[in-house]
Design an enzyme around this catalytic site. Structure first.
Site, PDB file in Angstrom:
ATOM      1  N   CYS A 116      56.801  32.937  48.409  1.00  0.00           N
ATOM      2  CA  CYS A 116      56.103  32.739  47.130  1.00  0.00           C
ATOM      3  C   CYS A 116      54.946  31.750  47.225  1.00  0.00           C
ATOM      4  O   CYS A 116      54.126  31.662  46.307  1.00  0.00           O
ATOM      5  CB  CYS A 116      57.083  32.274  46.065  1.00  0.00           C
ATOM      6  SG  CYS A 116      58.501  33.346  45.905  1.00  0.00           S
ATOM      7  N   HIS A 256      53.994  28.353  40.101  1.00  0.00           N
ATOM      8  CA  HIS A 256      54.724  29.559  40.505  1.00  0.00           C
ATOM      9  C   HIS A 256      55.749  29.877  39.420  1.00  0.00           C
ATOM     10  O   HIS A 256      56.432  28.982  38.914  1.00  0.00           O
ATOM     11  CB  HIS A 256      55.417  29.301  41.847  1.00  0.00           C
ATOM     12  CG  HIS A 256      56.311  30.431  42.262  1.00  0.00           C
ATOM     13  ND1 HIS A 256      55.926  31.741  42.192  1.00  0.00           N
ATOM     14  CD2 HIS A 256      57.591  30.440  42.726  1.00  0.00           C
ATOM     15  CE1 HIS A 256      56.914  32.513  42.604  1.00  0.00           C
ATOM     16  NE2 HIS A 256      57.935  31.749  42.927  1.00  0.00           N
ATOM     17  N   ASN A 286      59.595  36.891  38.371  1.00  0.00           N
ATOM     18  CA  ASN A 286      59.033  36.232  39.548  1.00  0.00           C
ATOM     19  C   ASN A 286      58.269  37.255  40.395  1.00  0.00           C
ATOM     20  O   ASN A 286      58.859  38.202  40.907  1.00  0.00           O
ATOM     21  CB  ASN A 286      60.196  35.613  40.346  1.00  0.00           C
ATOM     22  CG  ASN A 286      59.745  34.841  41.563  1.00  0.00           C
ATOM     23  OD1 ASN A 286      58.607  34.977  42.016  1.00  0.00           O
ATOM     24  ND2 ASN A 286      60.634  34.037  42.103  1.00  0.00           N
TER      25      ASN A 286
END
Ligand code: UT7
Length: 331
Positions: A116, A256, A286
């Site tokens: 990520c 994030h 996500n």
């Protein structure tokens, strides 16, 4: 890595697939509830691609949107970087597929695998190529189709992820604006907390790996959560120090998008009010390396990024890895 002046974002775009999967939809396939998912994560729904659509397909759309936004022709690009953990295949790289799709005939292209945190790493790599004088225009893409590697029978993970892509063109910009500093890091000793175990040279694809679901995401959510809360603050302070800025000088945070509780923890530690933080994980879940460029693009289009404002981008992910950058918006 420090003191990267006058390289900034001159074009930005994103793409999110149309198909929506709500929390209620998930209650039909795993033992979960809308209440649990919203309270524990903040996610209400996510978007997923169809069977025919791959990561390079959505990366290509995001790339075209970024080029259009920046009024840049594909043949002007010198380099294409794609941050992804869901490449179309092991090789060729997804970046090479995008290069062909958009007709960027003069660009070198390669993928970045940093979980990520990948988009922040991509921004740093791209900026440094420009700073070194090697290239003038670099396209950085974060693109994922996590729906393809999620175990739809595992309620610990299948509720979390979605598909999407975002892209930015980097170029030299006005002195004193653009990227002010970067902080990147990794801790491979905890890499086992978040993995896709099979499909590489350690566990090549076999009947056993497929039947044991080893090609899907495995995560120790609780441990990753603790790491995220700690590292979001640490890397944010580090990147401020590198730019000689203090806490009060952050104007906007684009974090994030993994879990609203992680974001709120970072927000409080950075002493920011709710209106100074961009959140879209309720709609998309996500998106791994795509989460920051998609959020940044949305914030830009909503007029939330004003010229001269200092924006903090901060991410953590598989590796384990982390990355942050301070960006003085000037577009
Ligand atoms: O981008 C980086 C990737 N990952 C992350 O950022 C994830 C970081 N971690 C998290 O966001 C959270 O740890 C999760 C959302 C994954 C889990 O939340 P949690 O508050 O840490 O829950 P937990 O894992 O401690 O589980 C609590 C309970 C367990 O039941 P027992 O053992 O207490 O009976 C789980 O089995 O909740 C249960 N549970 C669920 N219940 C309903 C786990 N998933 C679900 C679910 N629905 N989907």
């Amino acid at each position: 890595m420090n003191n990267i002046y006058s390289i900034g974002i001159t074009g930005i775009g994103s793409y999110i697939p149309e198909k929506i999967v709500t929390n209620k939809d998930l209650t039909k396939i795993v033992d979960t509830s809308d209440k649990w998912i919203v309270e524990r994560t903040g996610i209400k729904e996510r978007r997923i691609t169809d069977d025919q659509t791959s990561t390079s397909d959505i990366a290509t759309i995001a790339a075209k949107n970024a080029l259009k936004d920046g009024e840049i022709l594909p043949e002007e690009l010198d380099l294409i970087l794609v941050a992804t953990v869901t490449p179309d295949m092991a090789f060729p790289s997804t970046a090479c597929i995008v290069q062909d799709n958009i007709g960027a005939v003069n660009a070198a292209a390669f993928d970045i695998s940093v979980g990520c945190s990948g988009f922040i790493y991509g921004l740093s790599v791209g900026s440094n190529f420009i700073k070194a004088g090697a290239y003038k225009k670099v396209l950085v893409i974060g693109a994922e189709t996590l729906s393809k590697i999620v175990n739809w029978e595992d309620r610990n993970t299948c509720i979390l992820f979605g598909d999407g892509a975002g892209a930015c063109v980097l170029e030299r910009c006005k002195e004193g604006s653009g990227f002010l500093s970067f902080d990147l890091g990794s801790d491979g000793s905890d890499g086992h907390l978040l993995t896709q175990p099979a499909g590489g040279s350690r566990l090549p694809a076999s009947y056993e790996t497929v039947s044991n679901n080893l090609h899907t995401i495995k995560m120790d959510g609780r441990e990753v959560f603790k790491f995220a809360v700690r590292i979001m603050e640490k890397t944010s302070i580090e990147v401020l120090n590198k730019a000689n800025l203090s806490l009060g000088e952050i104007d906007f945070l684009v974090p994030h998008q993994a879990n609203i509780r992680i974001i709120q923890s970072a927000r409080k530690k950075l002493k920011l009010t709710e209106d100074k933080v961009y959140v879209n994980l309720d709609k998309y879940g996500n998106l791994s390396s795509a989460s920051i460029p998609v959020a940044l693009d949305e914030a830009y289009r909503k007029g939330l990024l004003k010229n001269g404002k200092v924006i903090l981008l901060v991410a953590f992910g598989a590796g384990l890895t982390w990355g942050s950058t301070l960006l003085k918006w000037n577009k």
